[in-house]
Design an enzyme around this catalytic site. Structure first.
Site, PDB file in Angstrom:
ATOM      1  N   SER A 152     -37.948 -39.364 -11.389  1.00 59.74           N
ATOM      2  CA  SER A 152     -38.474 -38.346 -12.410  1.00 59.74           C
ATOM      3  C   SER A 152     -39.520 -37.342 -11.781  1.00 59.74           C
ATOM      4  O   SER A 152     -39.617 -37.307 -10.874  1.00 59.74           O
ATOM      5  CB  SER A 152     -39.375 -39.492 -13.449  1.00 59.74           C
ATOM      6  N   TYR A 165     -45.407 -45.937 -11.059  1.00 59.40           N
ATOM      7  CA  TYR A 165     -43.982 -45.188 -11.446  1.00 59.40           C
ATOM      8  C   TYR A 165     -43.713 -44.127 -10.577  1.00 59.40           C
ATOM      9  O   TYR A 165     -42.492 -43.895  -9.927  1.00 59.40           O
ATOM     10  CB  TYR A 165     -44.301 -44.654 -12.819  1.00 59.40           C
ATOM     11  N   LYS A 169     -40.211 -43.847  -7.987  1.00 56.11           N
ATOM     12  CA  LYS A 169     -39.359 -42.653  -8.408  1.00 56.11           C
ATOM     13  C   LYS A 169     -39.015 -41.631  -7.310  1.00 56.11           C
ATOM     14  O   LYS A 169     -37.959 -41.400  -7.023  1.00 56.11           O
ATOM     15  CB  LYS A 169     -39.745 -42.086  -9.497  1.00 56.11           C
TER      16      LYS A 169
END
Length: 300
Positions: A152, A165, A169
């Site tokens: 992302s 996150y 990622k």
């Protein structure tokens, strides 16, 4: 040229809705047999239900395609291995894996618990490891495989309140880079997509007017290409809202200094030169980066 997936078998995780559903439907339209894997939990990973996955299977069968639902958690290695074994027994092969399953537990780092961090890493990073490991030997033996990781913009560039996150990622990009090398001689290609889409995961992260332009269907073209027969390998593609870009981890020419100048003061004084992006490169491997460091770029 129309991309077709006849006689290909694809596993898509997190495919009960959003991006995963869009991937599964498009692959099925193009002839693939599809495993719709989804735990059916909430956005934070809690709960489970097979209804979402079965709903997508019903959509595929209604259009004349072939699909099966599976509710294994990507963090459960035994359940994932059982899923893959069943698929291999039923359809004879596994050609494509799209690692799409994910959860969010957004908080600023100061408020983020160890569990918040670990759970996000477990689903995104270790979940992709577990699923990839389960299909890896099959793909090597059949000398064909296409694996898609999901990164992302947070992983690539950072985003406030998403330390867990982002770490997961960007870890997936590192995983891709090594697996692309290890899979090369077996025709197993590994790529990564960085989607920007309006899904359950992003519905409260972007303005409504932007979300209206960012449907999952705007990401699908890149994902489908990256798991096709003619896919590249070791590519990171950003996709969403009609935009498609390729992201690279680059290396500046930097400086190379004599032993007597290897000091913190030299780095401080010449940091602008070290940072100069003129002539930057993209090393093929970590070893290639080491060779640049040892051989020198711009001589000091």
């Amino acid at each position: 040229m129309t991309l077709r997936f006849d006689n290909r078998v694809a596993i898509v995780t997190g495919a009960g809705g959003g991006l995963g559903r869009a991937y599964a439907l498009d692959l099925a339209r193009r002839g693939a047999k599809v495993v719709v894997n989804d735990l059916g939990g909430a956005r934070d990973g809690s709960g489970s239900s097979l209804s979402a996955a079965q709903g997508v299977v019903d959509e595929i069968t209604a259009m004349g395609g072939e699909a099966m639902a599976n509710g294994a958690s990507v963090t459960d290695a035994a359940a994932v291995e059982k899923m893959v074994a069943f698929v291999k027994e039923r359809w004879g092969r596994v050609d494509i894996l799209i690692n799409n399953a994910g959860i969010l537990r957004d908080r600023t780092f100061v408020k983020m618990s160890h569990d918040d961090f670990r759970q996000v890493l477990d689903v995104h990073l270790m979940g992709s490891v577990i699923c990839t490991k389960a299909v890896w030997e099959i793909m090597r033996e059949q000398t064909f495989g296409r694996i898609l990781m999901t990164t992302s913009s947070t992983g690539l560039y950072g985003n406030f309140g998403q330390a867990n996150y982002g770490a997961a990622k960007l870890g997936l990009v590192g995983l891709m880079k090594t697996l692309a090398l290890e899979g090369a001689k077996y025709n197993v290609k590994v790529n990564t997509i960085a989607p920007l889409a309006a899904t359950r995961m992003t519905e409260d992260l972007m303005p409504a007017e932007l979300l209206a332009k960012m449907g999952p269907e705007t990401v699908v073209p890149a994902a489908v290409f990256l798991v096709s027969d003619d896919a590249p390998t070791n590519a990171v593609i950003n996709a969403g809202g009609g935009g498609f870009e390729r992201a690279y981890v680059t290396l500046t020419q930097g400086i190379h200094v004599a032993p007597e100048d290897m000091t913190a003061e030299t780095v401080a004084a010449r940091f602008a030169e070290i940072s100069d992006r003129t002539g930057e490169i993209v090393p093929d491997t970590g070893s290639a980066q080491g060779a640049v460091a040892l051989g020198g770029g711009n001589r000091g």
